[in-house]
Scaffold this active site. Structure first.
Site, PDB file in Angstrom:
ATOM      1  N   ARG A  53      21.849 -11.658  39.205  1.00  0.00           N
ATOM      2  CA  ARG A  53      20.654 -11.659  40.069  1.00  0.00           C
ATOM      3  C   ARG A  53      19.439 -12.043  39.234  1.00  0.00           C
ATOM      4  O   ARG A  53      19.134 -11.387  38.241  1.00  0.00           O
ATOM      5  CB  ARG A  53      20.467 -10.273  40.689  1.00  0.00           C
ATOM      6  CG  ARG A  53      19.255 -10.197  41.599  1.00  0.00           C
ATOM      7  CD  ARG A  53      19.057  -8.795  42.133  1.00  0.00           C
ATOM      8  NE  ARG A  53      19.994  -8.477  43.211  1.00  0.00           N
ATOM      9  CZ  ARG A  53      20.145  -7.246  43.699  1.00  0.00           C
ATOM     10  NH1 ARG A  53      19.446  -6.228  43.215  1.00  0.00           N
ATOM     11  NH2 ARG A  53      20.998  -7.019  44.687  1.00  0.00           N
ATOM     12  N   GLY A  92      20.491  -6.755  54.702  1.00  0.00           N
ATOM     13  CA  GLY A  92      20.193  -7.854  55.628  1.00  0.00           C
ATOM     14  C   GLY A  92      19.112  -7.499  56.640  1.00  0.00           C
ATOM     15  O   GLY A  92      18.858  -8.270  57.559  1.00  0.00           O
ATOM     16  N   GLY A 138      26.164  -5.804  56.208  1.00  0.00           N
ATOM     17  CA  GLY A 138      27.550  -5.360  56.186  1.00  0.00           C
ATOM     18  C   GLY A 138      27.775  -3.868  56.151  1.00  0.00           C
ATOM     19  O   GLY A 138      28.906  -3.397  56.319  1.00  0.00           O
TER      20      GLY A 138
END
Ligand code: SRM
Ligand code: SF4
Length: 534
Positions: free
Chosen positions: A69, A459, A453
């Protein structure tokens, strides 16, 4: 509440224990050693946790193939940096890919531990860093994706975002002052009118606001007289999502001038670092501390740390636009220049795509690539004279400037393909579902559908028109993948979080459920083709 700072010393959870044993940042010195040792032989705590301090994530779903990341302050990369990221991903063939994240950032996949020394050298050479991007650190700092380009912006956030990152990370080298926070911490600054960073879901956010009157601006050197309203930011604190609890950020009742944003950020992070709860990781985000103390005490502690008083918030902020998605072609404030937003389906990129984005930014633009929290790309500074030919580039067939109205606003977290928290597969399913819905419906405006998820909410289903959160349910005696459905999320002005309206819809039934929701709530109509076949 029982989980107070007092319990910190008496009951250390496993994360606090391993952080106390060895600071995560110390791992920086061990990279060469790990590279020759191999991932199988590594100490598990180093491999599964401490490596995250340098942005390297062990993936139990794909052991041996790590995720990296980055930090991309304000979402801005050079085309040279994008090319280096592409080269890193390319060496892993089919295992290599990248994802643009919901924090205007990018993650690389397929990374082998033996390559880390070389990868870090390459990053260093082009000014890229992954430092402090995971675990109990401050995440990528978000800013307006069109900062410096937008004729209507009130403030260009780029420099401030970079300054905060430099302070937090010691210019990308790592800063042990901020590597042992009680938990993750999110910071956002917005200088435009449309709240393009989702200020309300950050632990600390700065939103534009003018302060009337004259006098001491609170943090200046003394009496500063300003006859006209002065530009600055109202401060919001405590926004976060977690599996246990989701809260929108609340006003701190503080207004700060741009030149004081870095100092105020430092003070707030220090108060969190020194007082945030560490016993129970479910209760260690900033809002839990604010709840325990009350806002007045929290504000007073921030002032104490700052060594100055904070001015009260300006009565209103300047967030008064609907949120823009930046997909398409837009005029910049610089005459004759344009920025073009490319839609990247669910943020997924492969090496070839990244090379192409880098090339397009270099050939047509100024060698700059920007990322958005909607997981898309913006290429700025394309002259009018080059625009028409740019728009004929084959890459734009896949990364469209005018995608379908559902595709356009689709966001998805990583899901089961790479994330072991996931209860469902997300990205591929999100794309397939949207494609099927677009084939049977006609829409007049975009509908923002976000997939996540699991309840960690990476999200951000709570900011969507329709949010889908992975879960499991029973159908015909079998356990199947399912989603809880969220609705009512509002972004831009008067942002508010959506809430769960339906639980546990099996994914295999989802298309018809979404079709009905879109028809009933978002003005969708069955397309002519579908009507004719009925
Ligand atoms: Fe997240 C943990 C992916 C944005 C809340 N998140 C994870 C991990 C690291 C879990 C893991 O080790 O597998 C996921 C990595 C999966 C992978 O392989 O990609 C992960 N989070 C993501 C990303 C990549 C989702 C995406 O597809 O875009 C986003 C990376 C952002 C970045 O660049 O840093 C991402 N995560 C978010 C956001 C959204 C945001 O920041 O606006 C949230 C909710 C906001 C918040 O944090 O308040 C979010 N992630 C979490 C949480 C719940 C935090 C909590 O307080 O409980 C976890 C779990 C944890 O930290 O224990 C988590
Ligand atoms: Fe993984 Fe859950 Fe975050 Fe999705 S929401 S990336 S499944 S932790």
């Amino acid at each position: 509440m029982t989980d107070t700072a007092t319990t910190t010393t008496t009951s250390l959870n496993k994360f606090e224990k391993f952080k106390a044993e060895k600071d995560g940042l110390a791992i920086k010195q061990d990279i060469e050693k790990f590279a020759s040792l191999g991932w199988e032989a590594m100490d598990e705590t180093d491999r599964d946790h401490r490596l995250k301090w340098v942005g390297v994530f062990f993936r139990p779903v794909t052991p041996g193939k790590f995720m990296m990341r980055m930090r991309v302050p304000n979402g801005i990369l050079t085309s040279n940096q994008m090319r280096v990221l592409a080269e890193v991903v390319q060496r892993y063939g089919d295992d290599g890919s990248a994802d643009i994240t919901t924090r205007q950032n990018i993650q690389l996949r397929g990374i082998r531990i033996e390559d880390l020394p070389d990868i870090f050298n390459r990053f260093h050479a082009v000014g890229l860093t992954t430092i402090q991007s995971g675990m109990d650190n401050i995440r990528n700092i978000t800013g307006d994706p069109v900062a410096g380009l937008d004729a209507d912006e009130l403030f260009d956030t780029r420099e401030l975002v970079q300054q905060i990152q430099d302070m937090i990370t010691n210019k990308g080298e790592g800063n042990p002052e901020f590597t042992n926070l009680p938990r993750k911490f999110n910071i956002a600054i917005t200088g435009g009118r449309d709240n393009s960073v989702h200020a309300e879901i950050n632990d600390l956010a700065f939103v534009p606001a003018f302060k009337e009157g004259t006098g001491d601006w609170g943090l200046g050197t003394g009496e500063e007289v300003s006859p006209s309203p002065k530009f600055g930011f109202n401060v919001l604190v405590g926004g976060f999502f977690s599996a246990k609890r989701c809260e929108a950020a609340i006003p701190l009742n503080a207004w700060v001038a741009p030149e004081d944003v870095v100092a105020v950020s430092r003070a707030i992070v220090e108060v969190f670092r020194d007082n945030g709860f560490r016993a129970n990781r479910q209760k260690s985000r900033l809002m839990w501390l604010i709840d325990e103390w009350g806002l007045e005490k929290f504000r007073a502690e921030v002032e104490k740390c700052l060594g100055k008083s904070l001015l009260p918030a300006a009565p209103k902020d300047e967030i008064d636009w609907e949120k823009r998605d930046h997909i398409g072609v837009y005029k910049q404030k610089q005459p004759g220049l344009n920025y073009v937003g490319l839609h990247i389906p669910v943020g997924r990129l492969y090496a070839g795509d990244m090379f192409e984005i880098s090339r397009l930014a270099g050939v047509y633009g100024s060698g700059e690539v920007r990322l958005t929290v909607e997981q898309n790309v913006i290429i700025p500074n394309i002259p009018d004279s080059r625009l028409a030919i740019f728009l004929t580039e084959p890459l734009l067939e896949r990364f469209a400037i005018n995608p379908g109205l559902l595709t356009r606003s689709l966001v998805s977290c990583t899901g089961a393909q790479f994330c072991n928290f996931a209860l469902i597969e997300t990205k591929n399913r999100a794309l397939a579902t949207i494609k099927a819905l677009e084939a049977e419906l006609t829409l007049t405006h975009p509908v923002r559908i976000h997939w996540t998820g699991c309840p960690n909410s990476c999200g951000q289903p709570q900011v969507a028109d329709i949010g889908l959160m992975g879960t499991k349910t029973r159908k015909n005696g079998k356990t199947v993948e399912a989603v809880d459905i969220y609705m009512g999320g509002k972004v831009g002005k008067e942002a508010q979080l959506g809430t769960c309206v339906t639980k546990a819809v099996p994914c295999e039934d989802l298309q018809s459920v979404l079709r009905d929701l879109l028809i009933q709530n978002f003005g969708a109509k069955l397309s002519q083709e579908v009507l004719m076949t009925h």
